[in-house]
Write an enzyme that holds these catalytic residues in place. Structure first.
Site, PDB file in Angstrom:
ATOM      1  N   HIS A  95       0.844  -1.199   0.000  1.00  0.00           N
ATOM      2  CA  HIS A  95       0.000   0.000   0.000  1.00  0.00           C
ATOM      3  C   HIS A  95       0.876   1.244   0.000  1.00  0.00           C
ATOM      4  CE1 HIS A  95      -3.828  -2.057   0.995  1.00  0.00           C
ATOM      5  NE2 HIS A  95      -3.034  -2.908   1.604  1.00  0.00           N
ATOM      6  N   LYS A 146      15.244  -7.223  -2.101  1.00  0.00           N
ATOM      7  CA  LYS A 146      15.912  -6.662  -3.278  1.00  0.00           C
ATOM      8  C   LYS A 146      16.257  -7.782  -4.254  1.00  0.00           C
ATOM      9  CE  LYS A 146      17.823  -2.840  -0.713  1.00  0.00           C
ATOM     10  NZ  LYS A 146      18.971  -2.172  -0.169  1.00  0.00           N
TER      11      LYS A 146
END
Length: 166
Positions: A95, A146
């Site tokens: 979000h 990542k």
């Protein structure tokens, strides 16, 4: 099909596919109606959850163990010969940060890709937008935030590269 109706349909398909009578080799075929695509033979064990309107694509000769969760707000692409241990979570949604009255703002999705031949350890959490290169090993209970370079070992929370593989 409206999103609520789609989620109900998808939930019913996944529940059916998790039935004891469906073998791990046929589970991928049973999941097709829930926007799961498999390329060739794949073993998918019981207790997985697929939730969202994105697509989950699994390459041939891959293995998905029990208790895995796939958040398909965006697409998830799993390569060929990928082994995913139990209780792995692949998340594609998050979000935006909202106002103080409600910090969870607008929902958005970012695709996840896991390259051919990778091995994802038990309890790993893979976050939105991550690409795991081919031939990677991700250690158990790692938090992958990542991209991961091909032919490397990553461990920890957050996951860091500990060495290369030849």
């Amino acid at each position: 099909m409206g999103s609520t109706l789609f989620y109900m349909w998808q939930s019913a398909i996944v529940s059916f596919a998790n039935c004891l009578l469906i073998s791990p080799t046929w589970r991928g075929a049973a999941l097709r109606a829930g926007r799961v695509r498999t390329a060739g033979p794949t073993l998918i064990y019981r207790g997985i959850v697929v939730q969202g309107q994105g697509r989950l694509a699994v390459g041939s000769d891959s293995f998905i163990n029990s208790g895995c969760y796939f958040d398909t707000v965006a697409d998830i692409e799993i390569g060929a010969r990928v082994y995913i241990a139990d209780h792995v979570r692949v998340i594609t949604s998050s979000h935006e940060i909202g106002q103080s009255a409600q910090r969870a703002g607008l929902l958005y999705g970012k695709s996840v890709k896991i390259g051919d031949g990778s091995w994802i350890g038990s309890g790993t959490l893979i976050m939105p937008g991550v690409e795991i290169g081919s031939g990677c090993v991700i250690g158990a209970r790692s938090l992958v935030t990542k991209d991961c370079a091909a032919d490397s070992v990553y461990v920890g929370s957050p996951a860091v590269r500990v060495r290369g593989l030849s």
